[in-house]
Design a protein around this motif. Structure first.
Motif, short mmCIF file in Angstrom:
data_model
loop_
_atom_site.label_atom_id
_atom_site.label_comp_id
_atom_site.label_asym_id
_atom_site.label_seq_id
_atom_site.Cartn_x
_atom_site.Cartn_y
_atom_site.Cartn_z
N TYR A 1 26.03 -9.00 -61.07
CA TYR A 1 24.58 -8.87 -61.54
C TYR A 1 24.41 -8.33 -62.59
N TYR A 2 22.87 -8.98 -62.87
CA TYR A 2 22.07 -8.12 -63.76
C TYR A 2 21.17 -7.24 -63.41
N TRP A 3 21.14 -5.91 -63.56
CA TRP A 3 20.48 -4.67 -63.18
C TRP A 3 19.25 -4.40 -64.22
N LEU A 4 17.91 -4.41 -63.30
CA LEU A 4 16.79 -4.56 -64.23
C LEU A 4 15.77 -3.26 -63.58
N ASN A 5 14.93 -2.75 -64.63
CA ASN A 5 13.78 -1.85 -64.17
C ASN A 5 12.78 -2.87 -64.11
N VAL A 6 11.95 -2.80 -62.89
CA VAL A 6 10.52 -3.59 -62.82
C VAL A 6 9.68 -2.79 -62.62
N ALA A 7 8.34 -2.92 -63.35
CA ALA A 7 7.54 -2.04 -62.95
C ALA A 7 6.33 -2.53 -62.34
N PHE A 8 5.66 -1.84 -61.13
CA PHE A 8 4.56 -2.26 -60.46
C PHE A 8 3.93 -1.22 -60.08
N ARG A 9 2.69 -1.45 -59.47
CA ARG A 9 1.88 -0.08 -59.10
C ARG A 9 1.95 0.16 -57.57
N VAL A 10 2.59 1.30 -57.30
CA VAL A 10 2.36 1.81 -56.00
C VAL A 10 2.28 3.44 -56.22
N THR B 1 5.86 -7.81 -50.68
CA THR B 1 6.23 -8.37 -51.77
C THR B 1 5.23 -8.02 -52.58
N MET B 2 5.80 -7.79 -54.03
CA MET B 2 4.85 -7.35 -54.98
C MET B 2 5.32 -8.27 -56.35
N ILE B 3 4.24 -8.19 -57.22
CA ILE B 3 4.73 -8.83 -58.57
C ILE B 3 4.81 -7.79 -59.86
N GLY B 4 5.81 -7.74 -60.37
CA GLY B 4 6.06 -6.70 -61.40
C GLY B 4 6.43 -7.30 -62.68
N ILE B 5 6.71 -6.38 -63.68
CA ILE B 5 7.04 -6.75 -65.06
C ILE B 5 8.60 -6.34 -65.21
N VAL B 6 9.48 -7.00 -65.65
CA VAL B 6 10.81 -6.48 -66.06
C VAL B 6 10.56 -5.82 -67.35
N VAL B 7 10.94 -4.41 -67.34
CA VAL B 7 10.81 -3.60 -68.55
C VAL B 7 11.98 -3.10 -69.04
N ASP B 8 13.08 -3.31 -68.47
CA ASP B 8 14.32 -2.63 -69.12
C ASP B 8 15.49 -3.49 -68.32
N TYR C 1 -0.49 -2.22 -64.49
CA TYR C 1 -1.45 -2.74 -63.54
C TYR C 1 -2.96 -2.74 -64.01
N SER C 2 -3.15 -1.53 -64.76
CA SER C 2 -4.61 -1.48 -65.52
C SER C 2 -4.90 -2.62 -66.62
N VAL C 3 -3.82 -3.10 -67.29
CA VAL C 3 -4.19 -3.88 -68.26
C VAL C 3 -3.78 -5.41 -68.21
N ILE C 4 -3.37 -5.77 -67.02
CA ILE C 4 -2.94 -7.23 -66.74
C ILE C 4 -4.07 -7.90 -65.92
N PRO C 5 -4.87 -8.97 -66.23
CA PRO C 5 -5.87 -9.29 -65.30
C PRO C 5 -5.22 -9.60 -63.90
N SER C 6 -5.93 -8.91 -62.88
CA SER C 6 -5.41 -8.91 -61.57
C SER C 6 -5.00 -10.30 -60.91
N PRO C 7 -5.68 -11.39 -61.37
CA PRO C 7 -4.71 -12.47 -60.38
C PRO C 7 -3.34 -12.85 -60.98
N LEU C 8 -2.96 -12.19 -62.23
CA LEU C 8 -1.73 -12.43 -62.77
C LEU C 8 -0.79 -11.48 -62.27
N ARG C 9 -1.23 -10.48 -61.62
CA ARG C 9 -0.42 -9.61 -60.88
C ARG C 9 -0.48 -9.36 -59.57
#
Ligand code: ADP
Ligand code: ZN
Ligand code: ZN
Length: 696
Positions: free
Chosen positions: A12-21, A49-56, A105-113
């Motif tokens: 597998y590829y192992w990833l850090n994903v950022a989203f707001r909880v 289910t959430m939308i997040g960004i792969v950051v690492d 979460y604060s900086v990406i327009p809400s429909p995209l996240r």
């Protein structure tokens, strides 16, 4: 067993994903296929289910891999966010002590996240962006270009030369220019060089109201070198549809120039060559809620990270900035004359100390206005308080009307039908005025002090023939400030009354007199930045006078000897700033120390204070055990906030000061990790932490 584990790790590829909880914002996931950094992904989280960004990308997971879930899908309607941008987000999170997910979460327009925009369906191909595009967001507009082919002034040429020779490396350049010295032209010509190198430019202004003016200048200046669609305006006033489309265009690198308010510092631009922060001293660059960041400070970090220059422009730079000029960290470029040899306005102080308290307009100010009326020029009267009177009270017993939900006095307002009403400027609650004093029954209740409405009333009594326009957030509510302002320049107005809304950046062509009423209250504010602010504000409002002819400023004050006023009269920003810096150095206030403010809000002030006392106890525990903090951190006692109750929520604050940024941030990190569990359990208190607070 060991082998199984190794196999698992390898497959597998192992990833850090950022989203707001609520409990943080960085979580580990796995994927069978490679996923680029900065991709938006759909992940399972509990039952949701959430939308997040792969950051690492992780070499191996930090928790037991059997608990790590699979990424469900990659949303590929847009290219992935680039690594520079991810670094910016990580820096912001780290510096302002937020989770990465929170910042994203604060900086990406809400429909995209937000998952609902994707209908919970795990479909690829970008329904959101495409849906917005099909709604035809950007209709090609017709732009009217004003011709701006000025002969540059010598000092402008020199400024541009210095800036252009710094392109391509990190440098913070302060463009210190008096009002009307043509700073904008300097920014634009410098930006021209950057665009011709194929790079992008980001312009920041402190307020939405100032964007149309700059947009116009930018569009006409660059009309021949880039196309209109390559210029984007970004602020909270534009529709969500436009915001999503702008974001998409930026991520697709279809943009050359972005101009906007503080939020645009997080624009996903991948080829930036220059950042410009106009009016860098303005506190609107600081977001005062949720993610409490300073767009100027983030911008400086971004420029440094990218190795590009950043221009900070101001007539009255912040002391933080001026200190860096003094210690040679920033390069200074000065424009000390107005263009076309127009004089700086002459500033007169009229001493009101011995005049009756009820005086609104002194004889001198009246005569000066009268002169403008005769010459068909305009006067601007500046009073930084809206409403009719700030206090409504009983002479007999001393009762003062106050808000039932906030710890403030209510302000008297006149309504359209000429009736009066009391209004709370903090929570918006309003009420009718009582006929008699609720304490002693006295019928003779009086208003005390001035506001824009009472000044308007007085002016229309003294100058019944004059056309008067009041601009404050009450009158600007119905019609847009833009329309009101165009009335001003079309010359249909004789006297303009306004709050600080009017002081900034606007170009009034016919104003040749500025009158300032009631600015003294700010001198006695407890805030150690009060005189710095008052000076900046008065310098700015003075700058509205005589931008095209010789202007005059009259300040009514009971303290004409105060250094703020004396420095204004001699137009001596540098002397004033250096003196304030000396004082700050003596008292070890910023920029000679670094501050963080912990705020606690709850139903009652005792609970808020108690929370902060416990926090202080933990902080002192850390500092006493760790030698590196020895004598380098001061943690003050918790205090009720200046306005401690707003809408029945009671607020207390704890100020923490450190000798260096580094020490302060490391302490806070330590403390947050120690306290996070007890913080989470405490559901009575809402807390927040602010780094580099501007208002205490
Ligand atoms: P500042 O931002 O320094 O207060 P601006 O950039 O708004 O000043 O410039 C003031 C006015 O002077 C603007 O209307 C601008 O278009 C005009 N201007 C700027 N440079 C020149 C110049 N070299 N010659 C003539 N007018 C100029
Ligand atoms: Zn009374
Ligand atoms: Zn209130």
């Amino acid at each position: 067993m060991q082998n199984d584990q190794t196999e698992l790790l390898k497959s597998y590829y192992w990833l850090n994903v950022a989203f707001r909880v609520p409990m943080g914002g960085l979580f580990e996931y796995k994927s069978e296929s490679f996923i680029k950094l900065g991709s938006r992904v759909i992940v399972p989280f509990g039952k949701r289910t959430m939308i997040g960004i792969v950051v690492d990308h992780l070499i191996s997971p930090t928790i037991d891999p059997k608990y790590i879930k699979n990424i469900l899908d990659v949303i590929d309607d847009l290219p992935s966010l680039n690594e520079d941008w991810i670094r910016l987000i990580k820096f912001t999170a780290d510096y302002y002590q937020r989770s990465i997910g929170d910042v994203v979460y604060s900086v990406i327009p809400s429909p995209l996240r937000t998952i609902s925009s994707y209908n919970g369906k795990r479909s690829k191909g970008g329904p959101v962006v495409r849906a917005y595009e099909s709604k035809s967001g950007f209709s090609p507009k017709e732009y009217i270009y004003s011709n701006h082919n000025y002969e540059l002034e010598e000092q402008q040429k020199r400024a541009i030369e210095i800036i252009v020779s710094s392109l391509g490396e990190f440098k913070t350049i302060l463009v210190h220019g008096v009002t009307g010295s043509g700073k904008t032209e300097v920014y634009l010509r410098s930006a021209c060089h950057v665009l011709s190198m194929g790079k992008q430019v980001l312009f920041l202004v402190p307020e939405i109201n100032l964007t149309p003016q700059l947009e116009n200048a930018v569009r006409s200046h660059f009309a021949n070198i880039i196309s209109p669609e390559e210029i984007l305006v970004v602020h909270s006033g534009i529709s969500m549809q436009k915001r999503v489309l702008s974001w998409a265009m930026m991520q697709r690198s279809q943009v050359k120039v972005v101009l906007g308010t503080r939020m645009s510092i997080f624009s996903p631009l991948s080829n930036l060559g220059l950042i410009v922060i106009d009016e860098e001293h303005d506190i609107s660059y600081k977001q005062q809620s949720r993610l409490r960041y300073s767009a100027r400070d983030v911008a400086i970090w971004r420029a440094k990270d990218l190795g590009i220059p950043i221009l900070l422009g101001s007539a009255t730079p912040s002391l933080e900035t001026w200190n860096h000029v003094n210690n040679k960290k920033y390069l200074l470029v000065s424009l000390d004359k107005r263009i076309k040899n127009i004089c700086m306005p002459s500033i007169k102080l009229i001493n009101t100390a011995k005049l009756p308290y009820s005086t609104v307009l002194t004889k001198e100010l009246q005569e000066a206005i009268d002169l403008r009326l005769q010459r068909k020029e305009q006067s601007l009267i500046f009073i930084n308080r809206r409403g009719y009177a700030p206090v409504f009270h009983c002479y007999a017993c001393g009762w003062v009307s106050s808000c039932s939900r906030c710890s403030v006095f209510t302000v008297l307002h006149v309504l359209k039908d000429r009736s009066y009403r009391l209004q709370c400027h903090h929570c918006g609650l309003h009420s009718a005025i009582p006929r008699t004093c609720p304490i002693c029954g006295n019928q003779d209740l009086k208003a005390m002090g001035l506001g824009t409405q009472s000044v308007e009333e007085e002016l229309s009594l003294v100058f019944p023939q004059a056309k008067i326009l009041r601009i404050d957030s009450d009158t600007a509510r119905g019609s847009s400030v833009k329309d009101l302002l165009s009335d001003v320049n079309n010359g249909e107005i004789d006297i303009l009354i306004g709050t600080q809304m009017l002081s900034k950046g606007h170009n009034f062509t016919k104003v040749s007199l500025v009158g300032v009423i009631n600015s003294d209250s700010m001198i006695f504010s407890q805030d150690f930045r009060a005189s710095e602010r008052l000076f900046a504000q008065l310098m700015q409002v003075s700058g509205r006078s005589g931008r095209y002819s010789n202007g005059e400023v009259i300040i009514q004050t009971s303290f004409p000897d105060h250094s703020v006023y004396q420095s204004l009269v001699s137009n001596d920003y540098i002397g004033f700033a250096n003196n304030l810096l000396k004082e700050r150095k003596k008292t070890l206030l910023p920029p000679f120390s670094f501050q963080a403010l912990l705020t606690a809000e709850s139903k009652n002030i005792e609970t808020s204070i108690k929370f902060l006392e416990e926090s202080k106890f933990i902080i002192e525990g850390i500092t006493s055990k760790n030698l590196s903090y020895n004598n380098k951190i001061i943690c003050y006692d918790p205090l009720p906030a200046r306005v401690f109750r707003v809408a029945n929520i009671e607020k207390a604050q704890l100020l923490i000061e450190g000798h260096s940024r580094h020490i302060l941030l490391s302490l806070l990190r330590n403390w947050l990790s120690l306290s996070s569990i007890s913080f989470r359990k405490n559901n009575k208190v809402n807390w927040s932490i602010e780094i580099d607070p501007l208002e205490i």
